[in-house]
Design an enzyme around this catalytic site. Structure first.
Site, PDB file in Angstrom:
ATOM      1  N   SER A 282       0.884  -1.293   0.010  1.00 43.60           N
ATOM      2  CA  SER A 282       0.017   0.121  -0.100  1.00 43.60           C
ATOM      3  C   SER A 282       1.035   1.035  -0.100  1.00 43.60           C
ATOM      4  CB  SER A 282      -0.779  -0.400   1.097  1.00 43.60           C
ATOM      5  OG  SER A 282      -2.105   1.445   1.210  1.00 43.60           O
TER       6      SER A 282
ATOM      7  N   TYR B 232      -1.942  -0.905  10.707  1.00 44.20           N
ATOM      8  CA  TYR B 232      -1.688  -1.676   9.455  1.00 44.20           C
ATOM      9  C   TYR B 232      -1.098  -1.263   8.840  1.00 44.20           C
ATOM     10  CZ  TYR B 232      -3.680  -1.839   5.199  1.00 44.20           C
ATOM     11  OH  TYR B 232      -3.845  -1.675   3.404  1.00 44.20           O
TER      12      TYR B 232
ATOM     13  N   LYS C  66       1.821  -4.302   6.186  1.00 42.54           N
ATOM     14  CA  LYS C  66       2.749  -3.724   5.154  1.00 42.54           C
ATOM     15  C   LYS C  66       4.303  -3.721   5.234  1.00 42.54           C
ATOM     16  CE  LYS C  66      -1.019  -4.779   3.581  1.00 42.54           C
ATOM     17  NZ  LYS C  66      -1.811  -5.692   2.489  1.00 42.54           N
TER      18      LYS C  66
HETATM   19  P1  NAD Z   1     -10.896  -6.518   1.171  1.00 39.95           P
HETATM   20  O1  NAD Z   1     -11.180  -6.545   2.835  1.00 39.95           O
HETATM   21  O2  NAD Z   1     -12.273  -6.567   0.899  1.00 39.95           O
HETATM   22  O3  NAD Z   1     -10.582  -7.811   1.320  1.00 39.95           O
HETATM   23  C1  NAD Z   1      -9.365  -8.644   1.857  1.00 39.95           C
HETATM   24  C2  NAD Z   1     -10.129 -10.497   2.030  1.00 39.95           C
HETATM   25  O4  NAD Z   1      -9.363 -11.377   2.178  1.00 39.95           O
HETATM   26  C3  NAD Z   1     -11.314 -10.525   2.443  1.00 39.95           C
HETATM   27  O5  NAD Z   1     -12.323 -10.936   1.501  1.00 39.95           O
HETATM   28  C4  NAD Z   1     -11.034 -10.971   3.961  1.00 39.95           C
HETATM   29  O6  NAD Z   1     -12.752 -12.116   3.991  1.00 39.95           O
HETATM   30  C5  NAD Z   1      -9.952 -11.553   3.683  1.00 39.95           C
HETATM   31  N1  NAD Z   1      -9.080 -12.006   5.209  1.00 39.95           N
HETATM   32  C6  NAD Z   1      -8.752 -11.361   6.031  1.00 39.95           C
HETATM   33  N2  NAD Z   1      -8.620 -11.718   6.828  1.00 39.95           N
HETATM   34  C7  NAD Z   1      -7.854 -13.314   5.839  1.00 39.95           C
HETATM   35  C8  NAD Z   1      -7.733 -14.438   6.929  1.00 39.95           C
HETATM   36  N3  NAD Z   1      -6.392 -13.948   7.878  1.00 39.95           N
HETATM   37  N4  NAD Z   1      -7.373 -16.103   6.456  1.00 39.95           N
HETATM   38  C9  NAD Z   1      -8.319 -15.598   5.092  1.00 39.95           C
HETATM   39  N5  NAD Z   1      -9.051 -14.487   4.113  1.00 39.95           N
HETATM   40  C10 NAD Z   1      -8.731 -13.456   5.161  1.00 39.95           C
HETATM   41  O7  NAD Z   1     -10.074  -5.544   0.955  1.00 39.95           O
HETATM   42  P2  NAD Z   1      -9.671  -4.882  -0.026  1.00 39.95           P
HETATM   43  O8  NAD Z   1      -9.614  -3.542  -0.305  1.00 39.95           O
HETATM   44  O9  NAD Z   1      -9.764  -5.830  -1.608  1.00 39.95           O
HETATM   45  O10 NAD Z   1      -7.889  -5.512  -0.329  1.00 39.95           O
HETATM   46  C11 NAD Z   1      -6.741  -6.284  -0.758  1.00 39.95           C
HETATM   47  C12 NAD Z   1      -5.703  -6.152  -0.022  1.00 39.95           C
HETATM   48  O11 NAD Z   1      -5.263  -4.184  -0.388  1.00 39.95           O
HETATM   49  C13 NAD Z   1      -5.285  -5.930   1.839  1.00 39.95           C
HETATM   50  O12 NAD Z   1      -4.485  -6.570   2.142  1.00 39.95           O
HETATM   51  C14 NAD Z   1      -5.475  -4.927   1.644  1.00 39.95           C
HETATM   52  O13 NAD Z   1      -4.991  -4.617   2.769  1.00 39.95           O
HETATM   53  C15 NAD Z   1      -4.570  -3.739   1.039  1.00 39.95           C
HETATM   54  N6  NAD Z   1      -4.457  -2.065   0.126  1.00 39.95           N
HETATM   55  C16 NAD Z   1      -6.355  -2.341   0.412  1.00 39.95           C
HETATM   56  C17 NAD Z   1      -6.471  -0.702  -0.152  1.00 39.95           C
HETATM   57  C18 NAD Z   1      -7.156  -0.403  -0.163  1.00 39.95           C
HETATM   58  O14 NAD Z   1      -7.811   1.108  -0.279  1.00 39.95           O
HETATM   59  N7  NAD Z   1      -8.925  -1.058  -0.650  1.00 39.95           N
HETATM   60  C19 NAD Z   1      -4.863  -0.089  -0.566  1.00 39.95           C
HETATM   61  C20 NAD Z   1      -3.759  -0.546  -0.071  1.00 39.95           C
HETATM   62  C21 NAD Z   1      -3.650  -2.085  -0.245  1.00 39.95           C
HETATM   63  C1  WQD Z   2      -9.396  10.404   0.602  1.00 41.32           C
HETATM   64  C2  WQD Z   2      -9.767  11.191   0.924  1.00 41.32           C
HETATM   65  C3  WQD Z   2      -9.546  12.603   3.316  1.00 41.32           C
HETATM   66  C4  WQD Z   2     -13.264  10.180   3.710  1.00 41.32           C
HETATM   67  C5  WQD Z   2      -6.769   4.878   2.778  1.00 41.32           C
HETATM   68  C6  WQD Z   2      -6.032   4.151   3.594  1.00 41.32           C
HETATM   69  C7  WQD Z   2      -4.591   4.291   2.867  1.00 41.32           C
HETATM   70  C8  WQD Z   2      -5.136   2.606   1.866  1.00 41.32           C
HETATM   71  C9  WQD Z   2      -6.027   3.195   0.648  1.00 41.32           C
HETATM   72  C10 WQD Z   2      -5.041   0.317   2.693  1.00 41.32           C
HETATM   73  C11 WQD Z   2      -8.710  12.097   2.317  1.00 41.32           C
HETATM   74  C12 WQD Z   2     -10.870  12.836   2.498  1.00 41.32           C
HETATM   75  C13 WQD Z   2     -12.698  10.998   3.102  1.00 41.32           C
HETATM   76  C14 WQD Z   2     -14.653  11.269   3.703  1.00 41.32           C
HETATM   77  C15 WQD Z   2     -14.003  12.904   3.065  1.00 41.32           C
HETATM   78  N1  WQD Z   2      -5.495   1.828   1.623  1.00 41.32           N
HETATM   79  N2  WQD Z   2     -12.549  11.978   3.255  1.00 41.32           N
HETATM   80  N3  WQD Z   2     -13.930  12.382   4.255  1.00 41.32           N
HETATM   81  O1  WQD Z   2      -6.536   7.552   3.981  1.00 41.32           O
HETATM   82  O2  WQD Z   2      -6.182   8.840   1.498  1.00 41.32           O
HETATM   83  O3  WQD Z   2      -5.941   6.212   2.206  1.00 41.32           O
HETATM   84  O4  WQD Z   2      -7.527   4.227   1.958  1.00 41.32           O
HETATM   85  O5  WQD Z   2      -3.646   0.201   2.343  1.00 41.32           O
HETATM   86  O6  WQD Z   2      -3.626   2.945   3.658  1.00 41.32           O
HETATM   87  O7  WQD Z   2      -5.388   5.174   4.942  1.00 41.32           O
HETATM   88  O8  WQD Z   2      -8.503   7.411   1.383  1.00 41.32           O
HETATM   89  O9  WQD Z   2     -10.634   7.185   1.428  1.00 41.32           O
HETATM   90  O10 WQD Z   2     -10.512   7.268   3.842  1.00 41.32           O
HETATM   91  O11 WQD Z   2      -9.700   9.653   2.432  1.00 41.32           O
HETATM   92  O12 WQD Z   2     -13.381  13.900   3.572  1.00 41.32           O
HETATM   93  O13 WQD Z   2     -15.713  10.807   5.100  1.00 41.32           O
HETATM   94  O14 WQD Z   2     -10.940  11.650   1.093  1.00 41.32           O
HETATM   95  O15 WQD Z   2      -8.974  13.212   4.658  1.00 41.32           O
HETATM   96  O16 WQD Z   2      -8.455  12.758   1.840  1.00 41.32           O
HETATM   97  P1  WQD Z   2      -6.583   7.260   2.499  1.00 41.32           P
HETATM   98  P2  WQD Z   2      -9.429   7.651   1.965  1.00 41.32           P
END
Ligand code: NAD
Ligand code: WQD
Length: 340
Positions: free
Chosen positions: A126, A150, A154
């Site tokens: 991430s 979190y 990562k």
């Molecule tokens: P999500 O929660 O929709 O998907 C994660 C999946 O993993 C879920 O289906 C959950 O049930 C499963 N899971 C969690 N722990 C588990 C375990 N111990 N065993 C089996 N299954 C398990 O999240 P997502 O948005 O699809 O994110 C996927 C990956 O990408 C995550 O690792 C997240 O940290 C990373 N990521 C997400 C974002 C984002 O903004 N969505 C951004 C950067 C990184």
């Molecule tokens: C985006 C912008 C908020 C909600 C997060 C995680 C990051 C990654 C992606 C996993 C910011 C603003 C938000 C609201 C708002 N995930 N905002 N009102 O914080 O950039 O990233 O998701 O790895 O680690 O931190 O994403 O969508 O929460 O916010 O004004 O109700 O929207 O302040 O500027 P963020 P976000």
């Protein structure tokens, strides 16, 4: 024929990636404990792809369950490791659960790949590993450091994979640093289905758009940005999914890190306006205080992924809003609607 194991494959990004692999003719096996997803997501991917998916309800931290998956599927030649807990705020409140789940699951993935001679791992990292770094655009060489448990999971898993690759010269570890994944498959059949009130901007806006939430709180308009609101690099989840297929196909030995973003930053107000235009609905909002821990500006330099993976984001902000809205409109209560 080779197949790819998707841990967390029923989740938001995992389900879109499962579809992207199937569309390329690459088979997938899914392991998910459904702690943050629904089996219905996989059924919908099957319908879209017109193919069946082998799904295991399993905790990736459970060695015996994972061993069985590898034993029963000798065709697995890569793991895309999505499984993990991902809510930044929650991780501050229950850090030990985050460390236990995210680190343990990654370790088990590493151990199983070693035991079964699987050499390719693609890991969901991430942009959060860039912490409070203020240099934009962020390149893979920008300073790292985290601001939440979190984020540290990562960061630590990236290090675990580096050490594993150092000891195992055949390992191909690809670390994908996602920026802000949003939107949904254009069919509106799969999308993001957060539990409770969404923490992230786009799912919140989508729920306001369908009347499930009354108004959006915009967290601060006094940042040093063009309109004072926070700037992020939003990336369409379908583009992100394609990035995983590219990473798998172009995987190479050692550890390779790629930013998956568009390279374009958009402010919160820009997102609201793009959404209103794309969806034809009004998004009521109010400016409130900054959210603790937020940075002003964060966007990627995606050049390395463009050049080495031959991957480039295709969708723009308007597409992301249109497709996010389409999913929410068709499934106002997410996958729950399918069960009613
Ligand atoms: P999500 O929660 O929709 O998907 C994660 C999946 O993993 C879920 O289906 C959950 O049930 C499963 N899971 C969690 N722990 C588990 C375990 N111990 N065993 C089996 N299954 C398990 O999240 P997502 O948005 O699809 O994110 C996927 C990956 O990408 C995550 O690792 C997240 O940290 C990373 N990521 C997400 C974002 C984002 O903004 N969505 C951004 C950067 C990184
Ligand atoms: C985006 C912008 C908020 C909600 C997060 C995680 C990051 C990654 C992606 C996993 C910011 C603003 C938000 C609201 C708002 N995930 N905002 N009102 O914080 O950039 O990233 O998701 O790895 O680690 O931190 O994403 O969508 O929460 O916010 O004004 O109700 O929207 O302040 O500027 P963020 P976000």
């Amino acid at each position: 024929m080779a197949s790819v194991l998707l841990t967390g494959g029923a989740g938001y990004i995992g389900s879109h990636t499962a579809l992207a692999f199937l569309e390329q003719g690459i088979d997938v096996v899914v392991a998910d404990n459904f702690c943050n997803s629904q089996p219905e997501a996989i059924r919908r991917v099957e319908r879209l792809a017109q193919k069946e998916i082998k799904v295991y309800e399993a905790d990736v931290c459970d060695r015996a369950a994972m061993r069985r998956i590898f034993e029963e599927n000798p065709t697995i030649d890569a793991v895309v490791h999505f499984a993990g807990l991902k809510a930044v705020g929650e991780s501050v409140k229950i850090p030990l659960e985050y460390y236990r789940n995210n680190i343990d699951s990654a370790l088990v993935v590493c151990e199983m790949t070693e035991a079964f001679g699987v050499h390719k791992i693609v890991f969901s990292s991430s942009a959060t590993v860039y912490g409070a770094s203020t240099e934009v655009p962020l390149t893979e060489d920008s300073t790292t450091g985290c601001t939440s448990p979190y984020g540290w999971t990562k960061y630590m898993i990236e290090q675990i994979l580096r050490d594993y690759a150092n000891a195992n010269k055949q390992l191909e570890a690809t670390l994908l640093r996602y920026f802000n994944p949003v939107g949904a498959h254009p069919s509106g059949m799969i999308g993001e289905d957060p539990k409770g009130i969404p923490n992230n901007l786009m799912p919140y806006v989508c729920q306001v758009a369908v009347g499930r939430l009354a108004k959006l709180n915009v967290y601060g308009n006094d940042y040093p940005t063009s309109d004072g609101t926070g700037v992020r690099d939003y990336i369409h989840v379908v583009d992100l999914a394609q990035g995983h297929v590219a990473a798998y196909l172009k995987s190479k030995v050692g550890v390779n890190v790629y930013n998956l973003g568009t390279g374009r930053g958009s402010s919160v107000l820009e997102v609201i306006h793009a959404f209103e235009e794309a969806a034809g609905v009004k998004i009521p909002y109010e400016i409130t205080a900054r959210r603790p821990g937020d940075v002003a500006i964060c966007y990627a330099d995606p050049k390395r992924a463009n050049e080495e993976l031959g991957w480039r984001a295709q969708y723009d902000l308007r597409d992301m809003c249109r497709d996010g809205y389409n999913w929410q409109r068709k499934n106002p209560n997410g996958y729950l609607d399918a069960q009613n």
